[in-house]
Write an enzyme that holds these catalytic residues in place. Structure first.
Site, PDB file in Angstrom:
ATOM      1  N   GLY A   1      -1.193   6.040   1.973  1.00 28.58           N
ATOM      2  CA  GLY A   1      -2.225   7.076   1.961  1.00 28.58           C
ATOM      3  C   GLY A   1      -3.283   6.881   3.024  1.00 28.58           C
ATOM      4  N   PHE A   2      -3.754   5.650   3.193  1.00 29.10           N
ATOM      5  CA  PHE A   2      -4.796   5.396   4.182  1.00 29.10           C
ATOM      6  C   PHE A   2      -4.267   5.613   5.597  1.00 29.10           C
ATOM      7  CE2 PHE A   2      -6.910   2.548   7.199  1.00 29.10           C
ATOM      8  CZ  PHE A   2      -8.214   3.003   7.084  1.00 29.10           C
TER       9      PHE A   2
ATOM     10  N   CYS B   1      -7.691 -27.254  12.303  1.00 27.44           N
ATOM     11  CA  CYS B   1      -8.891 -28.096  12.346  1.00 27.44           C
ATOM     12  C   CYS B   1      -8.562 -29.581  12.225  1.00 27.44           C
ATOM     13  CB  CYS B   1      -9.860 -27.679  11.242  1.00 27.44           C
ATOM     14  SG  CYS B   1     -10.643 -26.076  11.547  1.00 27.44           S
TER      15      CYS B   1
ATOM     16  N   ASP C   1      -2.456   8.347  -2.675  1.00 22.24           N
ATOM     17  CA  ASP C   1      -3.765   8.969  -2.855  1.00 22.24           C
ATOM     18  C   ASP C   1      -4.187   9.705  -1.600  1.00 22.24           C
ATOM     19  OD1 ASP C   1      -3.977   6.562  -1.421  1.00 22.24           O
ATOM     20  OD2 ASP C   1      -6.078   6.337  -1.943  1.00 22.24           O
TER      21      ASP C   1
ATOM     22  N   CYS D   1      -7.474 -26.990   7.202  1.00 21.77           N
ATOM     23  CA  CYS D   1      -6.307 -26.336   7.796  1.00 21.77           C
ATOM     24  C   CYS D   1      -5.668 -27.179   8.899  1.00 21.77           C
ATOM     25  CB  CYS D   1      -6.677 -24.956   8.338  1.00 21.77           C
ATOM     26  SG  CYS D   1      -7.479 -24.953   9.957  1.00 21.77           S
TER      27      CYS D   1
ATOM     28  N   HIS E   1      -6.367 -20.913  10.940  1.00 23.64           N
ATOM     29  CA  HIS E   1      -7.731 -21.290  10.543  1.00 23.64           C
ATOM     30  C   HIS E   1      -8.446 -20.138   9.844  1.00 23.64           C
ATOM     31  CE1 HIS E   1     -11.824 -22.663  10.456  1.00 23.64           C
ATOM     32  NE2 HIS E   1     -12.160 -21.532  11.055  1.00 23.64           N
TER      33      HIS E   1
ATOM     34  N   ASP F   1      -8.187  -7.470   0.580  1.00 22.76           N
ATOM     35  CA  ASP F   1      -7.331  -7.634   1.752  1.00 22.76           C
ATOM     36  C   ASP F   1      -8.066  -7.114   2.972  1.00 22.76           C
ATOM     37  OD1 ASP F   1      -5.910  -4.910   2.960  1.00 22.76           O
ATOM     38  OD2 ASP F   1      -6.716  -4.652   0.938  1.00 22.76           O
TER      39      ASP F   1
ATOM     40  N   CYS G   1     -12.985 -28.049   7.298  1.00 22.58           N
ATOM     41  CA  CYS G   1     -11.841 -27.191   6.990  1.00 22.58           C
ATOM     42  C   CYS G   1     -10.561 -28.021   6.907  1.00 22.58           C
ATOM     43  CB  CYS G   1     -11.688 -26.113   8.064  1.00 22.58           C
ATOM     44  SG  CYS G   1     -10.273 -25.001   7.789  1.00 22.58           S
TER      45      CYS G   1
ATOM     46  N   ASP H   1       0.856  -1.176   0.000  1.00 24.58           N
ATOM     47  CA  ASP H   1       0.000   0.000   0.000  1.00 24.58           C
ATOM     48  C   ASP H   1       0.900   1.237   0.000  1.00 24.58           C
ATOM     49  OD1 ASP H   1      -2.116   1.704   0.145  1.00 24.58           O
ATOM     50  OD2 ASP H   1      -2.888   0.967   2.049  1.00 24.58           O
TER      51      ASP H   1
END
Length: 367
Positions: free
Chosen positions: A98-99, A311, A149, A308, A337, A268, A306, A95
């Site tokens: 800006g944010f 799990c 930005d 993962c 997870h 994201d 799941c 990024d």
């Protein structure tokens, strides 16, 4: 596109703007639609790169502003760039900062030149301009970098948002002139607040540059969910169909389904790791607080469906114990997870679009 980058649209939903694609980068491909875990400081919190890879993550996000403050882009460059510094060999997006500068509203001053603010670390005055943001990102070496930005507040007036949107366009021109690396794709950001006419004009202006990709920004800064939905639904279809589209800062089932149906590709959000650090598991779009008494003697996995590591190996009772004991392992296992949950969700969406079952299979999230 920029060298070593391409985007191929493979399929489209017959009833919505949802689409399936492949975004190729110098460090690998991203199968879209896809969720990107956030690794702000060159680290997805509590996870090793190997654990992250096992979640199915293909691309991650780091932050220019935070890495500039700590450890500094010169140290990252000294290690051979961001990929080597953090031990991640897949695609990375940074990024622009800006944010984060927007979030320092009481500590910063915005001018045509850029933004001046005090470092929250040591109080030092820092000036971040479009040129400086791009320079830092060029040094960091991510595959995708974002234009600098101005992200206006959701309570800004029309005139304030109009001025910020126009400035974002002028800053983009400067970002393009400053960008020096062909192995990095520069994405532009569509701003415009809650005003659809400003969003539409921003798309028209940004398209003139024929950038490698485009993002919609400023939709997770306090607006009501219905307004976010309207902004994305009206703006996304205006973006070029042959370029990847990135919606910044969303990560719930409903947000992503809405965005995918509108034609967005990558997303994201800090939610999966943040919720993990609060003892919360994501289960088929729901939030489960593992501190609740109902889990203390529950010896089933979080989600039997799941795949993962968490799990497949641990029970709700064990995770509840770790959370109650504030064991660090709790945050690692829940992050594994939660990230897997979101990536698996976007993979299922992808398969549904390929088979043209999207609206039927995900009807509950489209309404």
């Amino acid at each position: 596109m920029t060298a070593n980058f391409s985007f191929q649209r493979l399929a489209k939903c017959s009833q919505t703007h949802a689409r399936v694609g492949i975004f190729s980068t110098p460090h690998g491909v991203v199968e879209t639609p896809r969720f990107m875990p956030v690794g702000t400081l060159a680290s997805v919190k509590t996870l090793t790169p190997s654990q992250l890879k096992d979640t199915g993550a293909q691309m991650i996000l780091s932050n220019t502003y935070h890495l500039h403050l700590q450890p500094g882009e010169d140290i990252v460059a000294g290690s051979g760039g961001l990929h080597k510094f953090m031990g991640w060999d897949g695609p990375i997006l940074t990024d622009s900062g800006g944010f984060q500068v927007f979030s320092l509203s009481k500590m910063r001053k915005v001018t045509e030149e850029g933004v001046t603010f005090r470092s929250p670390h040591d109080g030092k005055i820092i000036e971040l301009t479009p040129e400086r943001s791009i320079e830092i990102q060029n040094i960091l070496g991510a595959d995708v970098i974002m234009a600098f930005d101005e992200c206006p507040s959701h309570i800004s007036t029309y005139e304030e948002v109009e001025a910020a949107t126009a400035r974002t366009y002028r800053w983009l021109e400067r970002c393009i002139l400053s960008h020096k690396r062909l192995d990095q794709a520069l994405f532009g950001i569509v701003q415009g607040g809650m005003y659809l006419d400003l969003r539409s004009q921003a798309v028209v202006d940004l398209e003139k540059f024929d950038l490698p990709g485009y993002a919609i920004g400023g939709v997770s800064v306090g607006e009501e969910p219905d307004m976010i939905r309207k902004i994305v639904q009206d703006t996304a279809p205006l973006l070029p169909v042959n370029k990847p589209r990135y919606l910044m800062g969303v990560g719930t089932y409903k947000e992503m389904i809405m965005a995918i149906a509108s034609g967005m590709d990558i997303f994201d959000c800090v939610i999966p790791t943040r919720w993990a650090r609060h003892g919360t598991a994501m289960v088929k779009g729901e939030r489960w607080n593992l501190k609740n008494a109902q889990f203390r003697r529950d010896f089933s996995p979080i989600d039997a469906d799941c795949p993962c590591y968490t799990c497949q190996n641990f029970t709700r009772a064990y995770l509840s114990h770790l959370v109650r004991s504030q064991e660090i392992l709790a945050y690692t296992l829940l992050s594994i997870h939660n990230i897997t949950e979101l990536i698996q969700f976007t993979q299922k969406v992808r398969n549904a679009i390929l088979n043209d079952h999207f609206t039927k299979q995900f009807a509950q999230w489209l309404n």
